[in-house]
Design a protein around this motif. Sequence first.
Motif, PDB file in Angstrom:
ATOM      1  N   VAL A 130       1.025  -1.027  -0.088  1.00  0.00           N
ATOM      2  CA  VAL A 130      -0.043  -0.021   0.043  1.00  0.00           C
ATOM      3  C   VAL A 130       0.871   1.309   0.015  1.00  0.00           C
ATOM      4  O   VAL A 130       1.792   1.443   0.989  1.00  0.00           O
ATOM      5  N   ILE A 131       0.962   1.943  -1.105  1.00  0.00           N
ATOM      6  CA  ILE A 131       1.797   2.978  -1.412  1.00  0.00           C
ATOM      7  C   ILE A 131       0.896   4.319  -1.277  1.00  0.00           C
ATOM      8  O   ILE A 131       0.074   4.471  -1.920  1.00  0.00           O
ATOM      9  N   ARG A 132       1.600   5.128  -0.290  1.00  0.00           N
ATOM     10  CA  ARG A 132       0.886   6.429  -0.039  1.00  0.00           C
ATOM     11  C   ARG A 132       1.501   7.266  -1.323  1.00  0.00           C
ATOM     12  O   ARG A 132       2.758   7.763  -1.218  1.00  0.00           O
ATOM     13  N   ARG A 133       0.828   8.161  -2.345  1.00  0.00           N
ATOM     14  CA  ARG A 133       1.278   8.773  -3.328  1.00  0.00           C
ATOM     15  C   ARG A 133       1.676  10.232  -2.728  1.00  0.00           C
ATOM     16  O   ARG A 133       1.108  10.556  -1.838  1.00  0.00           O
ATOM     17  N   PRO A 134       2.367  11.075  -3.430  1.00  0.00           N
ATOM     18  CA  PRO A 134       2.642  12.362  -3.042  1.00  0.00           C
ATOM     19  C   PRO A 134       1.519  13.269  -2.791  1.00  0.00           C
ATOM     20  O   PRO A 134       1.471  14.251  -2.164  1.00  0.00           O
ATOM     21  N   ASP A 135       0.487  12.998  -3.776  1.00  0.00           N
ATOM     22  CA  ASP A 135      -0.455  13.666  -3.869  1.00  0.00           C
ATOM     23  C   ASP A 135      -1.784  13.191  -2.626  1.00  0.00           C
ATOM     24  O   ASP A 135      -2.765  13.751  -2.789  1.00  0.00           O
ATOM     25  N   GLY A 136      -1.310  12.150  -2.001  1.00  0.00           N
ATOM     26  CA  GLY A 136      -2.243  11.763  -1.082  1.00  0.00           C
ATOM     27  C   GLY A 136      -3.068  10.611  -1.133  1.00  0.00           C
ATOM     28  O   GLY A 136      -3.891   9.976  -0.381  1.00  0.00           O
ATOM     29  N   GLY A 137      -3.007  10.241  -2.605  1.00  0.00           N
ATOM     30  CA  GLY A 137      -3.819   8.952  -3.193  1.00  0.00           C
ATOM     31  C   GLY A 137      -3.246   7.708  -2.485  1.00  0.00           C
ATOM     32  O   GLY A 137      -1.860   7.701  -2.056  1.00  0.00           O
ATOM     33  N   GLU A 138      -3.529   6.721  -3.301  1.00  0.00           N
ATOM     34  CA  GLU A 138      -3.143   5.337  -2.583  1.00  0.00           C
ATOM     35  C   GLU A 138      -3.070   4.405  -3.869  1.00  0.00           C
ATOM     36  O   GLU A 138      -3.792   4.450  -4.969  1.00  0.00           O
ATOM     37  N   LEU A 139      -1.710   3.696  -3.746  1.00  0.00           N
ATOM     38  CA  LEU A 139      -1.558   3.074  -5.021  1.00  0.00           C
ATOM     39  C   LEU A 139      -1.278   1.429  -4.273  1.00  0.00           C
ATOM     40  O   LEU A 139      -0.563   1.276  -3.512  1.00  0.00           O
ATOM     41  N   LEU A 140      -1.864   0.546  -4.952  1.00  0.00           N
ATOM     42  CA  LEU A 140      -1.562  -0.964  -4.665  1.00  0.00           C
ATOM     43  C   LEU A 140      -0.868  -1.542  -5.498  1.00  0.00           C
ATOM     44  O   LEU A 140      -1.105  -1.597  -6.728  1.00  0.00           O
ATOM     45  N   LEU A 141       0.455  -2.211  -4.938  1.00  0.00           N
ATOM     46  CA  LEU A 141       1.239  -2.886  -6.000  1.00  0.00           C
ATOM     47  C   LEU A 141       1.746  -4.385  -5.604  1.00  0.00           C
ATOM     48  O   LEU A 141       2.165  -4.343  -4.334  1.00  0.00           O
ATOM     49  N   PRO A 142       1.283  -5.189  -6.371  1.00  0.00           N
ATOM     50  CA  PRO A 142       1.691  -6.866  -5.873  1.00  0.00           C
ATOM     51  C   PRO A 142       3.271  -6.886  -5.633  1.00  0.00           C
ATOM     52  O   PRO A 142       4.063  -6.120  -6.689  1.00  0.00           O
ATOM     53  N   PHE A 143       3.459  -7.473  -4.626  1.00  0.00           N
ATOM     54  CA  PHE A 143       5.042  -7.829  -4.458  1.00  0.00           C
ATOM     55  C   PHE A 143       5.503  -8.964  -4.910  1.00  0.00           C
ATOM     56  O   PHE A 143       5.603 -10.138  -4.469  1.00  0.00           O
ATOM     57  N   ILE A 144       5.563  -8.744  -6.324  1.00  0.00           N
ATOM     58  CA  ILE A 144       6.260 -10.049  -7.067  1.00  0.00           C
ATOM     59  C   ILE A 144       7.542  -9.559  -7.847  1.00  0.00           C
ATOM     60  O   ILE A 144       7.434  -8.345  -8.259  1.00  0.00           O
ATOM     61  N   ALA A 145       8.567 -10.272  -8.121  1.00  0.00           N
ATOM     62  CA  ALA A 145       9.787  -9.901  -8.672  1.00  0.00           C
ATOM     63  C   ALA A 145       9.610  -9.225 -10.036  1.00  0.00           C
ATOM     64  O   ALA A 145      10.282  -8.252 -10.046  1.00  0.00           O
ATOM     65  N   GLU A 146       8.705  -9.560 -10.721  1.00  0.00           N
ATOM     66  CA  GLU A 146       8.312  -8.731 -12.260  1.00  0.00           C
ATOM     67  C   GLU A 146       7.935  -7.192 -12.054  1.00  0.00           C
ATOM     68  O   GLU A 146       8.547  -6.336 -12.536  1.00  0.00           O
ATOM     69  N   PHE A 147       7.506  -7.008 -10.876  1.00  0.00           N
ATOM     70  CA  PHE A 147       7.022  -5.468 -10.371  1.00  0.00           C
ATOM     71  C   PHE A 147       8.017  -4.968  -9.628  1.00  0.00           C
ATOM     72  O   PHE A 147       8.000  -3.594  -9.526  1.00  0.00           O
ATOM     73  N   VAL A 148       8.699  -5.561  -8.836  1.00  0.00           N
ATOM     74  CA  VAL A 148       9.662  -4.985  -7.822  1.00  0.00           C
ATOM     75  C   VAL A 148      11.112  -5.730  -7.966  1.00  0.00           C
ATOM     76  O   VAL A 148      11.682  -6.636  -7.318  1.00  0.00           O
ATOM     77  N   PRO A 149      11.925  -5.075  -9.021  1.00  0.00           N
ATOM     78  CA  PRO A 149      13.275  -5.709  -9.244  1.00  0.00           C
ATOM     79  C   PRO A 149      14.141  -5.459  -8.227  1.00  0.00           C
ATOM     80  O   PRO A 149      15.205  -6.010  -8.034  1.00  0.00           O
ATOM     81  N   GLU A 150      14.028  -4.386  -7.256  1.00  0.00           N
ATOM     82  CA  GLU A 150      14.962  -4.156  -6.196  1.00  0.00           C
ATOM     83  C   GLU A 150      14.520  -3.638  -5.002  1.00  0.00           C
ATOM     84  O   GLU A 150      13.493  -2.560  -4.826  1.00  0.00           O
ATOM     85  N   VAL A 151      14.712  -4.251  -3.825  1.00  0.00           N
ATOM     86  CA  VAL A 151      14.689  -3.556  -2.622  1.00  0.00           C
ATOM     87  C   VAL A 151      15.939  -3.207  -1.819  1.00  0.00           C
ATOM     88  O   VAL A 151      16.815  -4.228  -1.526  1.00  0.00           O
TER      89      VAL A 151
END
Length: 169
Positions: A130-151
């Motif tokens: 659950v990502i809080r956007r700079p404009d105050g909105g919310e973004l949901l992003l699946p935690f899978i390697a294809e979408f998250v190449p680096e932590v």
Amino acid sequence: MRLVVGRIGKAHGIKGEATVEVRTDDPELRFAPGAVLLTDPAERGPLTVRAGRVQGGRLVLSFEGVADRTAVEQLRNTLLVAEVDPTELPDDPDEYYDHQLEGLTVRSVDGAELGVVEQMVHGPAQDLFVIRRPDGGELLLPFIAEFVPEVDLEQGLLLVDPPEGLLSL
């Protein structure tokens, strides 16, 4: 530090067993016989694991002092909480505890800052940021390697490559 490691579900049978929704990557350790778990709400615990097994893909636990179906039903939806060392890391280098990810800055692979990880949601199919956007909105992003190449915990950065169209939703 306290981490939610599970949630008590419905009763299983009549002998005081409960299904448990697992919220940890280390259930063998967290739900081992003799493990003492705090609860939320606190007045329902602490609970000591008596025995556990997997049946039909679900974890089934019994607790000391919980002898029948009625007692389990009173615990339904109770969160199970483990006390852990905040410096403890999962054994697998590609696994993270929620507290390690919450607060990370989220940046796309093209350099755009997308926000900050506000919390993790553990869904049946996959975990979601659950990502809080700079404009105050919310973004949901699946935690899978294809979408998250680096932590990068040291830099406090989550590098993401969201699928086309996700950011416009």
